[in-house]
Design a protein around this motif. Structure first.
Motif, PDB file in Angstrom:
ATOM      1  N   GLU A  69      -9.351  14.371 -48.332  1.00 23.71           N
ATOM      2  CA  GLU A  69      -9.576  15.150 -49.548  1.00 23.71           C
ATOM      3  C   GLU A  69      -9.200  14.315 -50.768  1.00 23.71           C
ATOM      4  OE1 GLU A  69     -10.369  18.281 -52.252  1.00 23.71           O
ATOM      5  OE2 GLU A  69     -10.995  17.908 -50.183  1.00 23.71           O
ATOM      6  N   PRO A  70     -10.097  14.164 -51.733  1.00 24.64           N
ATOM      7  CA  PRO A  70      -9.771  13.439 -52.956  1.00 24.64           C
ATOM      8  C   PRO A  70      -8.660  14.151 -53.733  1.00 24.64           C
ATOM      9  CG  PRO A  70     -12.148  13.789 -52.742  1.00 24.64           C
ATOM     10  CD  PRO A  70     -11.487  14.646 -51.711  1.00 24.64           C
ATOM     11  N   PRO A  71      -7.894  13.418 -54.549  1.00 26.66           N
ATOM     12  CA  PRO A  71      -6.804  14.025 -55.331  1.00 26.66           C
ATOM     13  C   PRO A  71      -7.343  14.744 -56.554  1.00 26.66           C
ATOM     14  CG  PRO A  71      -6.932  11.681 -55.790  1.00 26.66           C
ATOM     15  CD  PRO A  71      -7.953  11.962 -54.709  1.00 26.66           C
ATOM     16  N   MET A  72      -7.829  15.956 -56.359  1.00 27.12           N
ATOM     17  CA  MET A  72      -8.489  16.695 -57.435  1.00 27.12           C
ATOM     18  C   MET A  72      -7.769  17.993 -57.742  1.00 27.12           C
ATOM     19  SD  MET A  72     -12.417  16.000 -56.217  1.00 27.12           S
ATOM     20  CE  MET A  72     -13.064  17.170 -57.396  1.00 27.12           C
ATOM     21  N   ASP A  73      -6.466  18.008 -57.553  1.00 28.58           N
ATOM     22  CA  ASP A  73      -5.703  19.231 -57.753  1.00 28.58           C
ATOM     23  C   ASP A  73      -5.776  19.746 -59.184  1.00 28.58           C
ATOM     24  OD1 ASP A  73      -4.999  18.911 -55.123  1.00 28.58           O
ATOM     25  OD2 ASP A  73      -3.114  17.891 -55.577  1.00 28.58           O
ATOM     26  N   GLU A  74      -5.979  18.840 -60.138  1.00 31.12           N
ATOM     27  CA  GLU A  74      -6.034  19.252 -61.538  1.00 31.12           C
ATOM     28  C   GLU A  74      -7.450  19.141 -62.096  1.00 31.12           C
ATOM     29  OE1 GLU A  74      -3.126  17.035 -63.656  1.00 31.12           O
ATOM     30  OE2 GLU A  74      -1.450  17.765 -62.433  1.00 31.12           O
ATOM     31  N   THR A  93     -16.813  23.925 -52.842  1.00 32.32           N
ATOM     32  CA  THR A  93     -15.782  24.299 -51.880  1.00 32.32           C
ATOM     33  C   THR A  93     -16.349  24.550 -50.488  1.00 32.32           C
ATOM     34  OG1 THR A  93     -14.463  25.305 -53.637  1.00 32.32           O
ATOM     35  CG2 THR A  93     -13.938  25.947 -51.379  1.00 32.32           C
ATOM     36  N   LEU A  94     -17.462  25.275 -50.383  1.00 30.29           N
ATOM     37  CA  LEU A  94     -18.077  25.567 -49.097  1.00 30.29           C
ATOM     38  C   LEU A  94     -19.584  25.377 -49.212  1.00 30.29           C
ATOM     39  CD1 LEU A  94     -17.551  26.515 -46.188  1.00 30.29           C
ATOM     40  CD2 LEU A  94     -18.067  28.842 -46.940  1.00 30.29           C
ATOM     41  N   PRO A  95     -20.079  24.270 -48.637  1.00 27.37           N
ATOM     42  CA  PRO A  95     -19.340  23.231 -47.921  1.00 27.37           C
ATOM     43  C   PRO A  95     -18.469  22.420 -48.866  1.00 27.37           C
ATOM     44  CG  PRO A  95     -21.592  22.517 -48.283  1.00 27.37           C
ATOM     45  CD  PRO A  95     -21.522  23.956 -48.739  1.00 27.37           C
ATOM     46  N   PHE A 229     -28.570  19.505 -48.282  1.00 26.40           N
ATOM     47  CA  PHE A 229     -27.702  20.434 -47.545  1.00 26.40           C
ATOM     48  C   PHE A 229     -28.454  21.769 -47.476  1.00 26.40           C
ATOM     49  CE2 PHE A 229     -24.965  17.183 -49.162  1.00 26.40           C
ATOM     50  CZ  PHE A 229     -23.973  17.020 -48.204  1.00 26.40           C
ATOM     51  N   PRO A 230     -29.294  21.950 -46.455  1.00 28.45           N
ATOM     52  CA  PRO A 230     -30.194  23.120 -46.404  1.00 28.45           C
ATOM     53  C   PRO A 230     -29.494  24.461 -46.434  1.00 28.45           C
ATOM     54  CG  PRO A 230     -30.854  21.458 -44.788  1.00 28.45           C
ATOM     55  CD  PRO A 230     -29.516  21.042 -45.317  1.00 28.45           C
ATOM     56  N   ASP A 231     -28.285  24.556 -45.869  1.00 32.63           N
ATOM     57  CA  ASP A 231     -27.603  25.852 -45.810  1.00 32.63           C
ATOM     58  C   ASP A 231     -27.243  26.391 -47.191  1.00 32.63           C
ATOM     59  OD1 ASP A 231     -27.772  25.890 -43.082  1.00 32.63           O
ATOM     60  OD2 ASP A 231     -25.701  25.259 -42.726  1.00 32.63           O
ATOM     61  N   VAL A 232     -27.097  25.492 -48.166  1.00 35.10           N
ATOM     62  CA  VAL A 232     -26.672  25.935 -49.498  1.00 35.10           C
ATOM     63  C   VAL A 232     -27.649  25.507 -50.586  1.00 35.10           C
ATOM     64  CG1 VAL A 232     -24.231  26.071 -48.926  1.00 35.10           C
ATOM     65  CG2 VAL A 232     -25.184  23.884 -49.712  1.00 35.10           C
ATOM     66  N   GLY A 233     -28.793  24.945 -50.202  1.00 33.84           N
ATOM     67  CA  GLY A 233     -29.815  24.584 -51.185  1.00 33.84           C
ATOM     68  C   GLY A 233     -29.412  23.462 -52.121  1.00 33.84           C
ATOM     69  N   LEU A 234     -28.562  22.553 -51.642  1.00 37.26           N
ATOM     70  CA  LEU A 234     -28.082  21.455 -52.478  1.00 37.26           C
ATOM     71  C   LEU A 234     -28.847  20.180 -52.161  1.00 37.26           C
ATOM     72  CD1 LEU A 234     -25.992  20.170 -54.450  1.00 37.26           C
ATOM     73  CD2 LEU A 234     -24.515  19.815 -52.433  1.00 37.26           C
ATOM     74  N   GLU A 235     -29.240  19.434 -53.210  1.00 39.25           N
ATOM     75  CA  GLU A 235     -29.844  18.119 -53.061  1.00 39.25           C
ATOM     76  C   GLU A 235     -29.083  17.137 -53.942  1.00 39.25           C
ATOM     77  OE1 GLU A 235     -34.010  18.015 -53.763  1.00 39.25           O
ATOM     78  OE2 GLU A 235     -34.498  19.401 -52.133  1.00 39.25           O
ATOM     79  N   PHE A 246     -18.375  14.675 -47.878  1.00 43.26           N
ATOM     80  CA  PHE A 246     -18.200  16.042 -47.395  1.00 43.26           C
ATOM     81  C   PHE A 246     -17.320  16.016 -46.149  1.00 43.26           C
ATOM     82  CE2 PHE A 246     -22.217  14.289 -45.982  1.00 43.26           C
ATOM     83  CZ  PHE A 246     -22.335  14.592 -44.640  1.00 43.26           C
ATOM     84  N   SER A 247     -16.541  17.087 -45.984  1.00 45.04           N
ATOM     85  CA  SER A 247     -15.634  17.196 -44.844  1.00 45.04           C
ATOM     86  C   SER A 247     -15.913  18.479 -44.091  1.00 45.04           C
ATOM     87  CB  SER A 247     -14.175  17.143 -45.317  1.00 45.04           C
ATOM     88  OG  SER A 247     -13.887  18.235 -46.180  1.00 45.04           O
ATOM     89  N   TYR A 248     -15.415  18.531 -42.861  1.00 47.92           N
ATOM     90  CA  TYR A 248     -15.680  19.687 -41.991  1.00 47.92           C
ATOM     91  C   TYR A 248     -14.458  19.888 -41.106  1.00 47.92           C
ATOM     92  CZ  TYR A 248     -18.020  15.312 -40.637  1.00 47.92           C
ATOM     93  OH  TYR A 248     -18.346  13.980 -40.484  1.00 47.92           O
ATOM     94  N   HIS A 249     -13.821  21.061 -41.286  1.00 47.60           N
ATOM     95  CA  HIS A 249     -12.549  21.326 -40.622  1.00 47.60           C
ATOM     96  C   HIS A 249     -12.698  21.724 -39.168  1.00 47.60           C
ATOM     97  CE1 HIS A 249     -13.505  25.567 -40.946  1.00 47.60           C
ATOM     98  NE2 HIS A 249     -13.764  25.383 -42.230  1.00 47.60           N
ATOM     99  N   ALA A 250     -13.917  21.926 -38.700  1.00 53.10           N
ATOM    100  CA  ALA A 250     -14.158  22.282 -37.309  1.00 53.10           C
ATOM    101  C   ALA A 250     -15.574  21.861 -36.943  1.00 53.10           C
ATOM    102  CB  ALA A 250     -13.995  23.784 -37.089  1.00 53.10           C
ATOM    103  N   PRO A 251     -15.835  21.577 -35.685  1.00 53.43           N
ATOM    104  CA  PRO A 251     -17.193  21.250 -35.261  1.00 53.43           C
ATOM    105  C   PRO A 251     -18.024  22.518 -35.103  1.00 53.43           C
ATOM    106  CG  PRO A 251     -15.720  21.117 -33.381  1.00 53.43           C
ATOM    107  CD  PRO A 251     -14.866  21.438 -34.580  1.00 53.43           C
TER     108      PRO A 251
END
Length: 282
Positions: A69-74, A93-95, A229-235, A246-251
């Protein structure tokens, strides 16, 4: 429960959930699986992925799951890694997706292309049944892999990535460079390894599950070639020097990280991909 197979079946997943809901501690469930003939690594992976999916389906937090995760807390718009300035162009956030501007310099992009060019071959995909790889019509690029830190350039990029997403260098696979000619594409897919396939334990033995992906654009094609990213309509447009993480916390499909490389309509597209594992990649 008795078995000698290492395939993580729906029946096994249901049994693991039932034991958890009945209140049996994880060490007892693991011991029962081992006594029934399951290799320990496979049993641990089955428990982790099954319970993660179960918690997510119920909308519950996943305890103790570390991710790159990049350091983007702020809500930072610019990050400095190793003295190199990287812009944050977009974040979801999701994804979990972050688009970076200027992760690589033009000179780094050009050098990586030239180092990879002599070793390009037709790209392959994983064979789920065995854990090997083969040519597949879903992936029509040419590609090659560098060993980790094979060249000073590779090491510099890997160190930058490790600092950027706060993940150990040794947990990363070697950089993969891909060239997409006009008409070439990579149909939508997931980068994690589904535990239900019999070849997955072989793949996971080299460093555990994949938990993150970074795609770096080494040139800007004339037309086409977006990362979708077809699930969210992102290009995400392929712009030289930029990257999408992008990261994925579970398979699991619930991470919404289904993605693909849209066909290149004019010109070529060159990318470098870095996959991140949960443990040291060997």
């Amino acid at each position: 429960m008795t078995t000698t197979s290492t395939a993580i079946t729906p029946e096994l997943r249901a049994w693991i959930v039932a034991q958890a809901e009945a209140g049996f501690p994880p060490e007892d469930v693991l011991a029962a699986m081992r006594s029934s003939g399951w290799p320990e690594d496979t049993a641990i992976e089955a428990m982790e992925t099954t319970l993660t999916e179960h918690l997510q389906a119920k909308g519950k937090p996943i305890p103790g799951r570390a991710l790159p995760e990049p350091p983007m807390d702020e809500a930072a718009t610019t990050l400095v890694v190793g003295g190199h300035e990287v812009k944050v162009l977009m974040s979801m956030t999701l994804p979990r997706v972050v688009v970076f501007g200027g992760l690589l310099t033009d000179a780094e992009c050009d050098e990586l292309i030239e180092l990879s060019r002599p070793r390009l071959v037709r790209s392959e995909t994983v064979i789920n049944e065995t854990g090997g790889s083969e040519v597949n019509t879903a992936r029509t690029s040419d590609g090659m892999f560098f060993n980790r830190a094979e060249y000073p350039l590779c090491q510099r990029i890997e160190q930058r990535i490790a600092e950027l997403v706060r993940w150990p260098e040794v947990n990363g696979e070697g950089l993969q460079v891909l060239r997409y000619r006009p008409g070439a594409e990579y149909k939508p897919h997931h980068d994690y390894f589904d535990p239900i396939h019999p070849g997955t334990p072989t793949i996971l033995s080299r460093g555990g599950q994949r938990v993150g992906t970074l795609v770096m654009y080494l040139n800007t094609p004339t037309r086409g070639g977006a990362t979708t990213f077809p699930d969210v309509g992102l290009e995400v447009a392929p712009v030289k020097g930029n990257a999408v993480f992008f990261s994925y916390h579970a398979p699991h499909v619930a991470t919404k990280t289904l993605h693909g490389g849209a066909p290149v309509l004019e010109g070529e597209k060159w990318v470098a991909t870095k996959w991140l594992r949960e443990r040291e990649f060997i």
